[in-house]
Motif scaffolding. Structure first.
Motif, short mmCIF file in Angstrom:
data_model
loop_
_atom_site.label_atom_id
_atom_site.label_comp_id
_atom_site.label_asym_id
_atom_site.label_seq_id
_atom_site.Cartn_x
_atom_site.Cartn_y
_atom_site.Cartn_z
N ILE A 1 0.91 -1.01 -0.09
CA ILE A 1 0.02 0.07 -0.06
C ILE A 1 0.84 1.11 -0.07
CG2 ILE A 1 -1.60 1.40 1.36
CD1 ILE A 1 -2.61 -1.37 2.21
N PHE A 2 0.62 2.01 -1.01
CA PHE A 2 1.26 3.20 -1.03
C PHE A 2 0.75 4.60 -0.68
CE2 PHE A 2 3.25 0.02 -3.65
CZ PHE A 2 4.69 0.03 -3.47
N PHE A 3 1.30 5.53 0.25
CA PHE A 3 0.85 6.84 -0.07
C PHE A 3 1.87 7.72 -0.38
CE2 PHE A 3 -1.83 5.29 4.03
CZ PHE A 3 -2.92 5.13 3.23
N TRP A 4 1.75 8.93 -0.70
CA TRP A 4 2.88 9.66 -0.80
C TRP A 4 3.86 9.78 0.18
CZ3 TRP A 4 0.92 14.45 -4.36
CH2 TRP A 4 0.33 13.92 -5.39
N SER A 5 3.24 9.77 1.64
CA SER A 5 4.24 9.84 2.67
C SER A 5 4.57 8.49 3.36
CB SER A 5 3.39 11.02 3.83
OG SER A 5 3.25 12.23 3.16
N SER A 6 3.88 7.46 3.01
CA SER A 6 4.30 6.50 3.70
C SER A 6 3.69 5.17 2.96
CB SER A 6 3.53 6.25 5.10
OG SER A 6 2.24 5.92 4.93
N SER A 7 4.51 3.77 3.13
CA SER A 7 4.07 2.77 2.63
C SER A 7 4.36 1.43 3.33
CB SER A 7 4.74 2.59 1.06
OG SER A 7 6.12 2.28 1.37
N ILE A 8 3.58 0.49 3.13
CA ILE A 8 3.86 -0.71 3.90
C ILE A 8 3.80 -1.96 2.79
CG2 ILE A 8 2.79 -0.04 5.94
CD1 ILE A 8 0.38 -1.54 5.27
N ARG A 9 4.60 -3.03 3.19
CA ARG A 9 4.56 -4.06 2.18
C ARG A 9 4.60 -5.35 3.23
NH1 ARG A 9 8.50 -5.39 -2.74
NH2 ARG A 9 7.80 -7.53 -3.05
N TYR A 10 3.93 -6.54 2.68
CA TYR A 10 4.32 -7.75 3.31
C TYR A 10 4.05 -8.74 2.22
CZ TYR A 10 -1.00 -7.89 2.80
OH TYR A 10 -2.13 -8.13 2.24
N GLU A 11 4.82 -9.87 2.52
CA GLU A 11 4.72 -11.02 1.68
C GLU A 11 5.25 -12.31 2.62
OE1 GLU A 11 4.49 -10.47 -1.61
OE2 GLU A 11 5.14 -8.30 -1.74
#
Ligand SMILES: *[C@@H]1O[C@H](CO)[C@@H](O)[C@H](O)[C@H]1NC(C)=O
Ligand SMILES: *[C@@H]1O[C@H](CO)[C@@H](O)[C@H](O)[C@H]1NC(C)=O
Ligand SMILES: *[C@@H]1O[C@H](CO)[C@@H](O)[C@H](O)[C@H]1NC(C)=O
Ligand SMILES: *[C@@H]1O[C@H](CO)[C@@H](O)[C@H](O)[C@H]1NC(C)=O
Length: 441
Positions: free
Chosen positions: A222-232
């Motif tokens: 999930i990407f915002f301009w100010s932060s992002s997260i990722r999981y796999e």
């Protein structure tokens, strides 16, 4: 920053190695704020862009700069993923600067987001302001292994949001054993201009919308301009570099002032992901992205045709054209001219655009995975119904894809405009055909 026109959203492989850091995710340009060629603003803008990638690479992957004098101030920010090496950071940002020239040639305000870096420019200060109003997400096509996957995931990602809050570069990675055989890996990061509290709330928002964005999937970003997260499921980051980035005193160079600079009261709405429901297992495929050179002229021609047709006829026609490049299967080979996809074909291929087949969403709309009658896997991007804006954006995207052909992008197969639906059809490459592109047959 109103009036920013979203650019492209592309699909990326489910697994990552260092090369993936350069994958383009999304971007936007302010089409209502252009500078004049040769202006003082342009001089400032260009000066900043030429120095920023090196500056960021030399200072732990983050740089911000303001150049010039009012009213021609140019603000810019560059940030790399915490586990990117200095050279990966540099090459990701160099790519971003090149793309910026192609995508937003005269726009004062723009952002480009890649897997491994982010580049943002404006004539107004945005430092320290949380920006979460635009959400881009990409979900793995794999189904989560069990219904309680999301509780392990929720615990992991909330923990990472806390960890990022306490980390000098507002970056955190970590993993949790979901079962004895399955480990979920996660990453959380903010742009370093944010305050810690803002970073934390920005990440918390991203974590909260995981169940809406990627319900029942084993991976997501999930990407915002100010932060992002990722999981796999499975590692996707460089653990040594990530550990170094999270340690209190980063080895290579101290992080430059990550504190709040201008703590503006940007009132940001809670982002939303539409769609819920269960997921169906789909094959493990990587979506990759390749635009052969021959495609661009055809695309421009096709744009012209479509524009003419749409302007001429209010009644919606069936227009599907295909850009070819010689990698096609039999069906494509047959049609050296335009290949016709019906809306009904695309409906059938995607199970009537079912939630189960949804694999992502960008600035333009949702993206679905589909399988054509001949077995070819495709990714279909759907525009909102009958909006003139949607049409312009679609046109824009086709042009942009043509411009970005030097990058590793998804191959555009064609598009369909019918019954008010606007659809772009991309190739969905399996790992096998991916090798063909990587290793040159
Ligand atoms: C700004 O420039 C872009 C790209 O050249 C163009 O499409 C757009 O119409 C321009 N906007 C204005 C307000 O001039
Ligand atoms: C800011 O940008 C200017 C060029 O416009 C450059 O000369 C200067 O070194 C940059 N400052 C930093 C801290 O990167
Ligand atoms: C940025 O540029 C736009 C139009 O070019 C102008 O209206 C606006 O006031 C500028 N913003 C600042 C902070 O200078
Ligand atoms: C896990 O997902 C299910 C179904 O999507 C949902 O009802 C439940 O609240 C989720 N649990 C957590 C902890 O997010």
């Amino acid at each position: 920053m109103n009036g920013l026109l979203p650019l492209i959203f592309l699909l990326l492989p489910a697994t990552t190695n260092a090369d993936d850091l350069g994958y383009y995710i999304t971007g936007a340009c302010s089409n209502n704020m252009n500078y004049t060629r040769g202006s003082a603003f342009q001089a400032n803008h260009d000066a900043i862009l030429s120095s920023l990638p090196a500056a960021a690479a030399a200072s732990s992957g983050f740089a911000e700069n303001v150049t010039g004098a009012a009213p021609d101030l140019a603000y810019s920010l560059a940030q790399c993923r915490g586990d990117a090496s200095a050279s990966e950071c540099r090459s990701c940002l160099d790519g971003a600067v090149r793309d910026m020239a192609a995508l937003c040639p005269v726009q004062k305000s723009a952002v480009l987001i890649y897997e491994g870096c982010l580049l943002r420019l404006s004539n107004a200060s945005f430092f320290g302001r949380v920006k979460t109003s635009r959400t881009t997400y990409v979900c793995s096509s794999h189904k989560a292994s069990s219904p309680d996957f999301n509780s392990s995931l929720g615990a992991l990602m909330s923990g990472l949001a806390e960890k990022a809050y306490g980390s000098p570069r507002m970056f955190a990675v970590g993993a949790v054993n979901h079962t004895p055989y399955e480990k979920i890996h996660g990453m959380a990061r903010c742009t370093q201009d944010l305050s810690r509290d803002d970073c934390h709330s920005c990440l918390a928002k991203a974590v909260r919308i995981i169940p809406d964005c990627c319900p029942g999937r084993s991976g997501g970003r999930i990407f915002f301009w100010s932060s992002s997260i990722r999981y796999e499921v499975g590692p996707f980051y460089n653990i040594q570099l990530a550990e170094a980035a999270m340690s209190p005193s980063p080895a290579p160079a101290p992080a430059p002032g990550g504190g709040p600079l201008f703590n503006g009261g940007d009132h940001y709405p809670v982002p939303r992901c539409k769609g819920s429901g269960s997921s169906r297992t789909v094959r493990n495929t990587a979506l990759l992205v390749s635009i052969p050179v021959a495609i661009s002229l055809l695309l421009l021609l096709l744009l012209l045709l479509v524009t003419v047709c749409i302007c001429k006829n209010k009644k919606v026609h069936k227009h599907v054209l295909i850009a070819r490049d010689g990698y096609g299967d039999d069906e494509e080979m047959r049609s050296s001219g335009p290949l016709q996809y019906d809306l009904s074909t695309l409906r059938a291929a995607t199970d009537n655009f079912s939630e189960e087949n949804k694999i992502g969403k960008g600035g333009f709309g949702p993206v679905y995975k589909g399988t054509l009658g001949n077995g070819q896997e495709i990714a279909v991007k759907k525009w909102s119904k009958s909006s003139q804006q949607g049409h312009d954006e679609m046109k824009n995207e086709v042009v942009l894809i043509a411009k970005l052909q030097h990058r590793n992008l998804v191959r555009l197969l064609g598009f369909c405009i019918e019954e008010g639906e606007k659809l772009l059809v991309y190739e969905f490459l399996s790992n096998k055909s991916l090798d063909k592109f990587i290793f040159g047959e």
